[in-house]
Structures are given as C-alpha cells and as structure tokens.
Design a protein around this motif. Structure first.
Motif, PDB file in Angstrom:
ATOM      1  N   LYS B 368       0.821  -1.205   0.000  1.00  0.00           N
ATOM      2  CA  LYS B 368       0.000   0.000   0.000  1.00  0.00           C
ATOM      3  C   LYS B 368       0.861   1.264   0.000  1.00  0.00           C
ATOM      4  CE  LYS B 368      -3.909  -2.048   2.531  1.00  0.00           C
ATOM      5  NZ  LYS B 368      -5.144  -1.632   1.838  1.00  0.00           N
ATOM      6  N   LEU B 369       2.044   1.168   0.648  1.00  0.00           N
ATOM      7  CA  LEU B 369       2.924   2.338   0.717  1.00  0.00           C
ATOM      8  C   LEU B 369       3.819   2.446  -0.512  1.00  0.00           C
ATOM      9  CD1 LEU B 369       4.084   2.147   4.447  1.00  0.00           C
ATOM     10  CD2 LEU B 369       2.710   3.983   3.433  1.00  0.00           C
ATOM     11  N   GLY B 370       3.757   1.429  -1.362  1.00  0.00           N
ATOM     12  CA  GLY B 370       4.616   1.428  -2.541  1.00  0.00           C
ATOM     13  C   GLY B 370       6.056   1.074  -2.230  1.00  0.00           C
ATOM     14  N   ASN B 371       6.276   0.424  -1.085  1.00  0.00           N
ATOM     15  CA  ASN B 371       7.626   0.007  -0.693  1.00  0.00           C
ATOM     16  C   ASN B 371       7.862  -1.397  -1.237  1.00  0.00           C
ATOM     17  OD1 ASN B 371       9.541  -1.515   1.002  1.00  0.00           O
ATOM     18  ND2 ASN B 371       9.706   0.393   2.166  1.00  0.00           N
ATOM     19  N   THR B 372       8.966  -1.562  -1.985  1.00  0.00           N
ATOM     20  CA  THR B 372       9.183  -2.855  -2.639  1.00  0.00           C
ATOM     21  C   THR B 372      10.327  -3.633  -2.007  1.00  0.00           C
ATOM     22  OG1 THR B 372      10.564  -1.709  -4.242  1.00  0.00           O
ATOM     23  CG2 THR B 372       8.269  -2.147  -4.879  1.00  0.00           C
ATOM     24  N   THR B 373      10.851  -3.145  -0.892  1.00  0.00           N
ATOM     25  CA  THR B 373      11.940  -3.867  -0.228  1.00  0.00           C
ATOM     26  C   THR B 373      11.410  -5.210   0.272  1.00  0.00           C
ATOM     27  OG1 THR B 373      12.670  -1.712   0.556  1.00  0.00           O
ATOM     28  CG2 THR B 373      13.746  -3.643   1.529  1.00  0.00           C
ATOM     29  N   PRO B 374      12.090  -6.292  -0.067  1.00  0.00           N
ATOM     30  CA  PRO B 374      11.574  -7.596   0.372  1.00  0.00           C
ATOM     31  C   PRO B 374      11.792  -7.833   1.869  1.00  0.00           C
ATOM     32  CG  PRO B 374      13.634  -7.876  -0.835  1.00  0.00           C
ATOM     33  CD  PRO B 374      13.300  -6.414  -0.890  1.00  0.00           C
ATOM     34  N   CYS B 375      10.983  -8.743   2.420  1.00  0.00           N
ATOM     35  CA  CYS B 375      11.110  -9.132   3.818  1.00  0.00           C
ATOM     36  C   CYS B 375      12.422  -9.889   4.023  1.00  0.00           C
ATOM     37  CB  CYS B 375       9.928 -10.019   4.203  1.00  0.00           C
ATOM     38  SG  CYS B 375      10.018 -10.650   5.883  1.00  0.00           S
ATOM     39  N   ARG B 376      13.136  -9.565   5.100  1.00  0.00           N
ATOM     40  CA  ARG B 376      14.374 -10.283   5.402  1.00  0.00           C
ATOM     41  C   ARG B 376      14.367 -10.883   6.814  1.00  0.00           C
ATOM     42  NH1 ARG B 376      18.521  -6.883   5.887  1.00  0.00           N
ATOM     43  NH2 ARG B 376      17.232  -5.029   5.685  1.00  0.00           N
ATOM     44  N   THR B 377      13.212 -10.826   7.483  1.00  0.00           N
ATOM     45  CA  THR B 377      13.200 -11.267   8.881  1.00  0.00           C
ATOM     46  C   THR B 377      13.462 -12.755   9.043  1.00  0.00           C
ATOM     47  OG1 THR B 377      10.804 -11.553   8.799  1.00  0.00           O
ATOM     48  CG2 THR B 377      11.612  -9.450   9.652  1.00  0.00           C
ATOM     49  N   HIS B 378      13.268 -13.505   7.953  1.00  0.00           N
ATOM     50  CA  HIS B 378      13.511 -14.947   8.041  1.00  0.00           C
ATOM     51  C   HIS B 378      14.968 -15.276   7.782  1.00  0.00           C
ATOM     52  CE1 HIS B 378      12.691 -13.757   3.957  1.00  0.00           C
ATOM     53  NE2 HIS B 378      13.200 -14.883   3.505  1.00  0.00           N
ATOM     54  N   GLU B 379      15.751 -14.267   7.416  1.00  0.00           N
ATOM     55  CA  GLU B 379      17.156 -14.532   7.091  1.00  0.00           C
ATOM     56  C   GLU B 379      18.101 -13.928   8.108  1.00  0.00           C
ATOM     57  OE1 GLU B 379      17.225 -12.641   3.350  1.00  0.00           O
ATOM     58  OE2 GLU B 379      16.486 -14.394   2.245  1.00  0.00           O
ATOM     59  N   GLU B 380      17.753 -12.755   8.606  1.00  0.00           N
ATOM     60  CA  GLU B 380      18.709 -12.018   9.434  1.00  0.00           C
ATOM     61  C   GLU B 380      18.627 -12.437  10.900  1.00  0.00           C
ATOM     62  OE1 GLU B 380      19.514  -7.356   9.988  1.00  0.00           O
ATOM     63  OE2 GLU B 380      19.372  -8.057   7.916  1.00  0.00           O
ATOM     64  N   LEU B 381      19.770 -12.780  11.449  1.00  0.00           N
ATOM     65  CA  LEU B 381      19.874 -13.214  12.835  1.00  0.00           C
ATOM     66  C   LEU B 381      19.423 -12.097  13.778  1.00  0.00           C
ATOM     67  CD1 LEU B 381      21.100 -15.828  14.105  1.00  0.00           C
ATOM     68  CD2 LEU B 381      23.216 -14.546  14.409  1.00  0.00           C
ATOM     69  N   LEU B 382      18.697 -12.472  14.816  1.00  0.00           N
ATOM     70  CA  LEU B 382      18.259 -11.479  15.800  1.00  0.00           C
ATOM     71  C   LEU B 382      19.404 -11.144  16.759  1.00  0.00           C
ATOM     72  CD1 LEU B 382      14.727 -12.891  16.500  1.00  0.00           C
ATOM     73  CD2 LEU B 382      15.179 -10.495  15.949  1.00  0.00           C
ATOM     74  N   PRO B 383      19.501  -9.891  17.178  1.00  0.00           N
ATOM     75  CA  PRO B 383      20.569  -9.513  18.114  1.00  0.00           C
ATOM     76  C   PRO B 383      20.247  -9.974  19.550  1.00  0.00           C
ATOM     77  CG  PRO B 383      19.191  -7.610  17.625  1.00  0.00           C
ATOM     78  CD  PRO B 383      18.669  -8.748  16.780  1.00  0.00           C
ATOM     79  N   VAL B 384      21.292 -10.069  20.355  1.00  0.00           N
ATOM     80  CA  VAL B 384      21.142 -10.472  21.758  1.00  0.00           C
ATOM     81  C   VAL B 384      21.095  -9.211  22.634  1.00  0.00           C
ATOM     82  CG1 VAL B 384      22.148 -11.794  23.652  1.00  0.00           C
ATOM     83  CG2 VAL B 384      22.431 -12.587  21.303  1.00  0.00           C
ATOM     84  N   PRO B 385      20.037  -9.032  23.409  1.00  0.00           N
ATOM     85  CA  PRO B 385      19.946  -7.825  24.240  1.00  0.00           C
ATOM     86  C   PRO B 385      21.043  -7.776  25.307  1.00  0.00           C
ATOM     87  CG  PRO B 385      17.835  -9.002  24.170  1.00  0.00           C
ATOM     88  CD  PRO B 385      18.865  -9.897  23.564  1.00  0.00           C
ATOM     89  N   PRO B 386      21.399  -6.580  25.754  1.00  0.00           N
ATOM     90  CA  PRO B 386      22.477  -6.439  26.743  1.00  0.00           C
ATOM     91  C   PRO B 386      22.162  -7.108  28.082  1.00  0.00           C
ATOM     92  CG  PRO B 386      21.373  -4.329  26.343  1.00  0.00           C
ATOM     93  CD  PRO B 386      20.876  -5.279  25.323  1.00  0.00           C
ATOM     94  N   THR B 387      20.871  -7.347  28.356  1.00  0.00           N
ATOM     95  CA  THR B 387      20.528  -8.016  29.618  1.00  0.00           C
ATOM     96  C   THR B 387      21.014  -9.456  29.636  1.00  0.00           C
ATOM     97  OG1 THR B 387      18.387  -8.416  28.612  1.00  0.00           O
ATOM     98  CG2 THR B 387      18.504  -6.661  30.232  1.00  0.00           C
ATOM     99  N   GLU B 388      21.292 -10.006  28.454  1.00  0.00           N
ATOM    100  CA  GLU B 388      21.781 -11.380  28.401  1.00  0.00           C
ATOM    101  C   GLU B 388      23.280 -11.455  28.624  1.00  0.00           C
ATOM    102  OE1 GLU B 388      20.073 -14.554  27.920  1.00  0.00           O
ATOM    103  OE2 GLU B 388      18.864 -13.001  28.854  1.00  0.00           O
ATOM    104  N   ALA B 389      23.990 -10.522  28.055  1.00  0.00           N
ATOM    105  CA  ALA B 389      25.446 -10.600  28.106  1.00  0.00           C
ATOM    106  C   ALA B 389      26.045  -9.211  28.283  1.00  0.00           C
ATOM    107  CB  ALA B 389      25.971 -11.247  26.831  1.00  0.00           C
ATOM    108  N   PRO B 390      25.833  -8.605  29.448  1.00  0.00           N
ATOM    109  CA  PRO B 390      26.343  -7.252  29.637  1.00  0.00           C
ATOM    110  C   PRO B 390      27.867  -7.266  29.596  1.00  0.00           C
ATOM    111  CG  PRO B 390      25.542  -8.148  31.705  1.00  0.00           C
ATOM    112  CD  PRO B 390      25.231  -9.159  30.659  1.00  0.00           C
ATOM    113  N   GLY B 391      28.424  -6.221  29.043  1.00  0.00           N
ATOM    114  CA  GLY B 391      29.874  -6.117  29.004  1.00  0.00           C
ATOM    115  C   GLY B 391      30.523  -7.004  27.963  1.00  0.00           C
ATOM    116  N   HIS B 392      29.697  -7.671  27.165  1.00  0.00           N
ATOM    117  CA  HIS B 392      30.249  -8.554  26.145  1.00  0.00           C
ATOM    118  C   HIS B 392      29.867  -8.049  24.772  1.00  0.00           C
ATOM    119  CE1 HIS B 392      31.931 -12.039  28.117  1.00  0.00           C
ATOM    120  NE2 HIS B 392      31.061 -11.819  29.066  1.00  0.00           N
TER     121      HIS B 392
END
Lengths: 413, 551
Positions: B368-392
């Motif tokens: 609807k917005l005319g945006n043609t960028t394809p979905c990549r959520t199934h490919e790109e690794l999710l980041p780890v929040p700092p609460t999991e590994a602070p200082g790392h």
C-alpha cells in the motif's frame, strides 16, 4: 538410652524447654531435623506489636483471647523465660538490653522502623529515639554484601524525619575473592586486622561527616559480637550499631548458640539431622518416637516429650495439595481455619495476615495437645512455640515471645 | 497534549506479533512506532508455556496451522538460536488415549509437513526415565523450548537498531478517524499521564486478545475470543524433552521443560474480558492429575507458580467450542472488510508463527505504501539484548542454542558467584543493572528481562536486592526512596498473585519464609505511607494491576 524428656525441634521454643528440663536435673535429648527458624529472624525478642507496653498488652490479649498461646502459657512463664534467656546471653558475653514493659523501634535493612522489645547490646545505639536526637547517623555497608543496602536504608530513614546518610566501605584485602554472605563477614569481623582496616575507614567518614553513630549490617562477629562492636566504636570514634540483614541472620545464630551452649552446660544432649517421622503410644501416653536420619530409622524413648517443631515456616505443619494440613512429627490433629479457599488474603501484606498461618495444634492450659473432640491426645506431651494454634506470630509481632513463654512453660510442667 | 508524533505505521501491541511487525517494518525502511500499554511481553506472550511448536499438536484438527508451525519452526531455529533450547518433543500414547490415533497422527504429520519419526518405547524411556512406563507408542517431532521474553526483546532491539521507536507503558486511548480513514491514535504515557497524538498512514493492530478493544475505537468489530489458558511451573525438569499426549488437543496435555522448570499446560476457558480472569483450584488439580498420567509422581513435585494467559482466538464463524477455533492467523484489511481505511488487524495465530504473521501484515502495508523492499526477517539473525550478556560483544561469540547449563557456565566464566542477585535463576548484578538501564518501569519488568524472582523462592531474597539496586542506579535521575518502596510493594504483590493457587508443601513454607523476611525482618508493610508511584516507574496503574481476580 532412656531420657526423661525428649524435645523435638531446635528453635527458640525447643531450646528454652530443653534448657529448663536439663536444669531441673533431667536427662534431656534435643532432637531436631536442623536448626530452627531462629537463624532466619532478627535476633531481637519481639513480644507483641501493640503499643508501647507489650507486657500490659499481652495481659489484655490473654483476657480477650483465652486460647491465644500467651493466655495458655501465662505471663509468669514469659517473664521467667525472658530472665533465663537474658542470663544465658549474659553468660555468652552477649547481653540483651530492654525491658518487657517497653517496646522500642529499630531500623530494618529497608529503613523501616520495626518494634521489638529485648535487643542485643550491639543494636542499642540504633534505637529510633536515639536516631531522632538530631545528630547525623551514617549507614555503612559493603558492595560485596548483597543483603544490606545503605543508600535505601538511609533514604527511608530520612523520609521518617531521621538524619541519616549512607556510605559503602572498601573491602580490605582478604583471602577470598568472591561470595561474601553474612556469616563470612561475621567471621572476618572477628579478626583484628580486618577491624583495623574497617575502623580506619569509619574514622575518616565520622571525622568528615560528624556522625554520632554508625549503623552496620548485623555481621559484626559470631561469638564475640559485643567485643567487636566495642572495638569498632573505639576505632571509629562514634557509636556503632547493627541492623539485621537478609537471612542468614547472624544475630539469630548468636541467640541459638547462647542457648545451645547453656543447654550443653546443663548436661543436655543434642542430635541434629534427625527428622521425627511418627510416635507410638497407648492410652494417651506417648512412649516412643521414631526418627529418620540417612534413611535409617531410630527409636527414642522418654517419659515425656516436648513438641517444638514450629509452624509452617519451621516445618512442623505441612499442607498437601489436597488442602489437608498435617502436623509432621506425631500426626496430631491440626486446627485450621476453613478450607484452602479461605487460607489466603488477596493481598500479600494484608493487615490481618493470612488465616492459614493461625493454624496449629490446639492445646490446653498445660500445653497438652487436644484432639478434634477437645480431649487430651497425649498426657505426657507439651507443645511449644509456633506449632500452637490461635496466633500468627509473625503478624502479631510475638514470634520470640510466644516461643519463650510456651517453651519455658513446657519446661516447667 | 504533547507534540504530535509523525510516522508511517503505528503498531499497537508489544507482544511477539507486534515486536515482529515493527522489526519487519523497520528493516524495510518504513518508519514505525510501536506502543504497548504495559511492558513488552506483558500480555499473552509473557504468559505462555514456552513451546516452539513442531506443528504436531494441530495436524488433525487444524492442518493449516500445523503447516505454518512446521515452516516457522525451521525459520526461528535459524534466526533466534539464543532463545531456543533444542529439547525435541515426544507425542506419547498413554493408557488413557485412543491407541488408533497413532497412525492417524503420523499420516496427518506427513500431509502437513511436520517431521515425525516413531521411536521404540524402550528408547523413549531410556531418554526420559521419568515418563510413564505404560505408554504404548512414541513419536518424535522437532518441538523446542522457547524464551518468549528474550525473543520479543531481541525483535524490539533489532527494530530499534533499524530506526523504529518503541514506547512501552503507552496505552492507546483513542484512534483518530478522518472520514473513512484512520489517521493515527492518541496514546497515554502511563508514566506521566500525558496524552500524545501519533499521526500515521496505517495503524497495525497487533494487540492479540485485546485486538477487539482496539478495533472498536475505530468503530470496527473484530471478535476475539479471549481463551484463558492456565499453566503451572514445577520445580524440576522431570523431563528434558517436550512431552505431548498423542490425542486431539485437550487440557493439561503438554509438558515443556524450560530453563530450570517444567511447565504443564494448559486449560482453555473462554473469559469475557482479557483483563479479568482468575485461576480456579480445580484447574490446578486437573493439571496435576493429567501430569500424573505422563510422569507418575508428578503431583509430588513442588509447584512453583501458576499463571494464565489469554489466547487471541479470532472467531469469524460459529464453532462448537473455543478449542475448535482455528489456531491459524488472519490479516484483516478493514478498508476491504469494513470500509475503514488506514487500519489493519493481524489476529489469531500462535507464538511460533509470529514472524510469518508479521511478514504477511507488513507485505500488505508495504504494498500500500509502494515500498518494494523484500522481507528479510527470516534470514537475518536477531541480536542479543544487553541483559543477556552485559559487558560482552554478544555478536562476537558464536551463537549457540540455549542449553540448560548455560547460565551456570556464564556465571563460572565471569567468576560472578559473589554477584548473584537471584540465586534461583543465577541472575548476576550486572544483568539486573542492564535490565534497569534498559528502561524497566517496575521490578516485574526486570523479572521479564532476566527471570529474577521466577525460581523456587519467588523473590524472597532478590526483591529486596533488586529494589535497592534500582534505587542506587536511578537515584541521580530522580527516583526516590518512595518510588522504590512502591516498586517493592508492587512486585511482592505481583509474585503473591501467582503463588496462591499452588501454595501447599514446600512452596507454602517458602511463602511463609518470604512473609517472615518482608513482614518480620524488613517491615516492608510499615513503608506503605512512604511509597508512591513516580521516578519513571509504573507501579500503581490498572495496566500493571496486581489485584487477584476471583473468576
């Protein structure tokens, strides 16, 4: 071996009963699964959270609630028990201050002010009226101790009109590199070099801040606390007082040790690690109790028994998932307030507490257990402490008082 | 009224779906704002059993949902390994189940694309010795245990990294309509009470069980049946594999080992309102009884806590019972459906299919917005929040799936024994501080971030410690002792609510010890007059209500 009396449970009530029996010349065995809840409490003696004069309030309570443990034990047992406890603590070099006729208020590890009655000399300088003398108080602790946080304590005290500030002290070099619980600190404080390093820091802070007194976590020594506090006061140039931490509570451990030592000195025997499974008897007389340790059953005979196994917290009472409350050692009938749907108040901190925690064993004025029909279940058994029905010792602020009164009474009968 | 915020898409709802949507939007370069009335995962996402479905559960009754689950199971293993524990899953036929269903089950797994393999009962019992030895057949499927809190935070973090704005404790007060078009919303910041207009091209309603309430603000009817599911966490991983009863889905037939506990679920009870429900004693008893059929002796394990979540079941036709409502999802374009443009609702579905739901919704909005960028959520690794590994540098370490010994290994690597704030869940001071820094609005938020207070002691030690750390960390930015006291009192009550249904045995004793600590030692109840909401916290608001509701 045959005993005159076997006391089941090594909390305050069991210790008082065992001591009283042993000092009458009886052969006494104190049999318990482990240490009682004394190790989890403040180390102060709470009599009743009701006004300024707990003794008078207890008199009124006894008149209004004839089935309250205080009413059944009577004030004579309470006062005598308190005297004996004081003497035991005195003998351990750990005197208790205060009077049964007067409540004082002491700061907690949250910075609330809670009422209590007798308090170790190591806590006296923290009494609320002294804190209110307008002179500044320093609350100090250690980042390494996770059971005591000075900034929150000081801020809450300030909110209640008291002049308090907070500081963290540096930990002097010690052999350990991690894991500093209250007992570890308590042992460190018994070392002169450790106290010298802490005293030096305190002296600097006191000089700069003009503090009249310093509140520290109640970890100032296990067996020599009074001496440790005196030494720190001299080094710091200010009064020093202790504030109880999260459990393990070192002042609770000290109370246990003072009574335990007195009991051993009176010829008593202690066997920990034994969980009492059941009793055997006939004609309302208990003759044998059977304990289990390391998966082996052991039989213990005595002429009389004191059941001081505690309430739900102590492990003397236990509920199963079907909503049945059981007394764990002898299977005595438990008087409970209705079914599980009535056990809990919707709010954790409900003023009235949770009905389940008023459950316990109904007893007569000789503290003998009663069955559901009100008949004496065992003539030679006395029940002491939080196992007795009709009171919520934590909410009523009478945990130690009820333990001492009923424990001592069970020792006199 | 605060200044108007302008964006392309406003996503309503901070559960798995909403967070998945906002990530997908941001990754395609679409400006997006997410609003959530509580904390992320405050709704159903934070109250489910933590099962990454293989799809096996739905192969017969709901084949489309089974196929979706099977597809996403593979995708999620790729993009969020740190949130998943590869437990595998068994479907077992107990003496109480129809033995003929086994062959039907296998046939339907094949039809729907759910990988399945029958294994000998002896092998199953060797792997899971606590299982009922009277089971007759066992089928293995790729179930896994999922940390839905962490997964949602990872999605939110990714969305932020791609430029999205995420506003928690922002409740939608009204949707703005101009003629036949929704043009934005007014949200209330629960921290300050201020109202703020947000103008956007599209509102994406991802409010789950609350989607009907949101749609109603635009005058649109979306019938979402809040299906309450009650779960009980037990203090042991008596199994290390997800155990399902091999039968048509019913109550109390899944046992999920997750972190240090095993969760049995669930019930399914239609409730009139997703905000008003209680937990009944007979629900708990029923699940203990059902657990006994899977693992003999089940009811003698210690129950830690009970809770309930409300499934967002979308009802677009009459069905016999709520369990018969499809678990698949549906994207509603209200322009086509109701003649109201600018509003889409993504309803129904499961945690396992959240990403697929987000993709479908965002595909439509992008079109609807005319945006043609394809979905990549199934490919790109999710980041780890700092609460999991602070200082790392979390991304520097190779990304493995979660394994049960990981928290302990982290503590040992860090030499952090002396820094444990929550011993039950092995939560270090650094992680609690990271959770506070990441904007926790109360101690329950810290719990959702790091699992503090979720173990056997239910907060006995860590509530005090975390409250004090919160004060020390936020004092400089205006948090007072009174705000801290309010947070402590709020969290004590929050824990109590989940405890009362399971208070017997050792857990009752634990509750009494906690009372001894907070009433006896600490005198927390004496600080009520010195407690007030503020300092950036939300501790006294219906959105974080702690009242125990009796159904």
């Amino acid at each position: 071996m045959h005993y005159d009396t076997i006391v089941i449970g090594a909390g305050l009530a069991g210790l008082m009963a065992a001591l009283a029996r042993a000092e009458r010349g009886e052969r006494v065995l104190l049999l318990a699964k482990g240490h009682g809840t004394t190790h989890w409490t403040s180390g102060c003696i709470d009599l009743l959270d009701a006004g300024d004069d707990p003794l008078a309030a207890i008199g009124r309570l006894a008149a209004e609630q004839p089935e309250h443990p205080y009413a059944l034990a009577g004030t004579v047992a309470l006062e005598q028990g308190l005297e004996r406890l004081r003497a035991a603590c005195e003998a351990a070099g750990y005197p208790l201050a205060g009077s049964p006729g007067r409540n004082v208020r002491l700061p907690t590890a949250l910075g609330a002010l809670r009422p209590t009655c007798l308090l170790p000399a190591t806590m006296v300088a923290g009494e609320a009226r002294q804190l209110a003398d307008g002179r500044p108080t320093l609350i100090a602790g250690f980042h390494e101790l996770r059971d005591f946080f000075p900034p929150l304590i000081a801020a809450n005290l300030r909110d209640q009109g008291l002049h308090a500030e907070a500081a963290y002290l540096g930990l002097p070099p010690v052999e350990r590199s991690h894991e500093f619980g209250p007992m570890i600190f308590a042992r460190l404080f018994e070392r002169t070099d450790f106290r010298a390093a802490i005293g030096e820091q305190l002296a600097t802070l006191v000089r700069r801040g003009g503090y009249a007194r310093v509140g520290l976590p109640a970890v100032l020594g296990v067996r020599r606390a009074t001496e440790v506090v005196r030494d720190l006061q001299a080094r710091a140039g200010a009064l020093v007082f202790e504030i109880p931490t999260l459990p393990t509570s070192v002042p609770g451990v000290r109370l246990f040790q003072a009574l335990h030592d007195a009991f051993l000195a009176a010829g008593g025997r202690v066997q920990l690690g034994s969980f009492v499974l059941r009793g055997e008897g006939a004609a309302a007389t208990l003759t044998v109790i059977i304990s289990e340790a390391a998966a082996r059953e052991q039989r213990h005979r005595a002429l009389r028994f004191v059941l001081a196994t505690g309430g739900v917290a102590g492990g003397g009472l236990r509920a199963d998932h079907t909503g049945v409350l059981q007394e764990t050692a002898l299977g005595l009938p438990v008087r409970a307030p209705g079914g599980p749907s009535e056990w809990f108040a919707p709010r954790f901190l409900d003023e009235a507490g949770h009905p389940i925690f008023r459950a316990g064993i109904a007893v007569d004025d000789q503290l003998r257990p009663l069955d559901a029909a009100g008949r004496v279940a065992y003539h030679n058994v006395a029940v002491a402490g939080s196992a007795i029905a009709g009171c919520d010792p934590i909410r009523e602020g009478c945990l130690e008082g009820v333990a001492i009164a009923t424990g001592w009474k069970a020792g006199l009968l | 009224m605060m200044q108007t915020l302008e964006t392309d898409v406003l996503v309503v709802g901070g559960g798995a779906t909403g967070a998945g949507c906002v990530r997908d939007l941001a990754m395609r370069g679409i400006r997006a704002v997410l609003v959530e009335k509580g904390d992320l995962t405050h709704g159903t996402t934070g109250r489910y059993h933590g099962l990454l479905h293989s799809g096996g559960r739905y192969v017969t009754k709901d084949p489309q949902s089974a196929t979706e689950c099977a597809h996403e199971n593979v995708v999620l293993r790729r993009i969020m390994p740190h949130c998943l524990e590869d437990t595998s899953g068994f479907f077992v036929i107990t003496p109480w189940d129809d033995p003929d269903y086994g062959d039907v089950f296998v046939a339907n797994c094949r039809k729907t694309g759910v990988p399945v393999q029958e294994i000998p009962v002896a092998e199953a019992l060797r792997r899971e010795p606590a299982l009922n030895p009277r089971i007759s057949r066992v089928f293995e499927v790729p179930d896994a245990a999922a940390d839905s809190f962490l997964a949602t935070h990872s999605n939110a973090l990714s969305a932020r990294e791609h430029g999205a704005l995420i506003l928690t404790y922002h409740s939608v007060v009204d949707l703005l309509r101009e003629g036949d078009r929704v043009v934005g919303a007014v949200v209330e910041d629960l921290r300050s009470g201020e109202h703020r207009p947000i103008r956007c091209a599209f509102v994406l309603n991802a409010a789950g069980a609350w989607a009907g309430k949101i749609a109603a603000m635009a005058g649109v009817t979306v019938t979402v049946i809040p299906g309450k599911g009650t779960m009980v966490a037990m203090n042991h991983r008596m199994v290390n594999t997800v155990i399902n009863r091999c039968k048509l889905p019913a109550d109390g037939d899944i046992l999920v080992p997750i972190r240090t506990v095993a969760v049995i679920g669930t019930t399914d009870v239609h409730v009139p309102d997703p905000d008003v429900y209680g937990i009944e004693p007979d629900e708990i008893q029923f699940m203990l009884d059902e657990g006994e059929k899977l693992v003999p002796g089940f009811q003698h394990y210690r129950a830690l806590r009970a809770w309930a979540g409300v499934r967002p079941l979308y009802k677009d036709q009459d069905v016999a019972s709520d369990r018969d409502i499809s678990r698949t999802y549906k994207l509603l374009d209200h322009e086509q459906r109701d003649g109201v443009a600018g509003l889409l609702s993504i309803v129904g579905g499961k945690w396992t299919t959240y990403r697929m739901m987000a993709q479908e919704a965002v595909d439509e909005i992008a079109r609807k917005l005319g945006n043609t960028t394809p979905c990549r959520t199934h490919e790109e690794l999710l980041p780890v929040p700092p609460t999991e590994a602070p200082g790392h540098q979390a991304s520097a370490t190779p990304r493995l799936m979660f394994w049960m010994g990981k928290p302990l290994a982290d503590v040992e690597r860090e030499h952090a024994y002396g820094d444990l704030i929550c011993e039950c869940e092995l939560v270090t001071k650094a992680r609690v501080q990271a959770a506070i820094d990441s904007g926790a609005a109360n101690l329950d938020d810290v719990r959702r971030d790091v699992r503090m207070g979720m173990g056997p002691c239910q907060g006995g030690w860590c509530i005090y410690r975390t409250a004090a750390l919160l004060f020390e960390q936020k004092q400089a930015s205006g948090l007072t002792n009174a705000n801290t006291n309010a947070a402590l009192l709020h969290f004590l009550q929050e824990r109590w609510k989940g405890l009362t249904p399971v208070l017997w045995g050792d857990q009752l004793r634990q509750a009494r010890l906690d009372e001894l600590i907070y009433v006896g030692l600490m005198g927390a109840h004496r600080l009520r007059e010195h407690a007030e909401q503020g300092g950036g916290l939300v501790t006294d608001h219906p959105a974080v209500a702690t009242e125990y509701v009796k159904a």
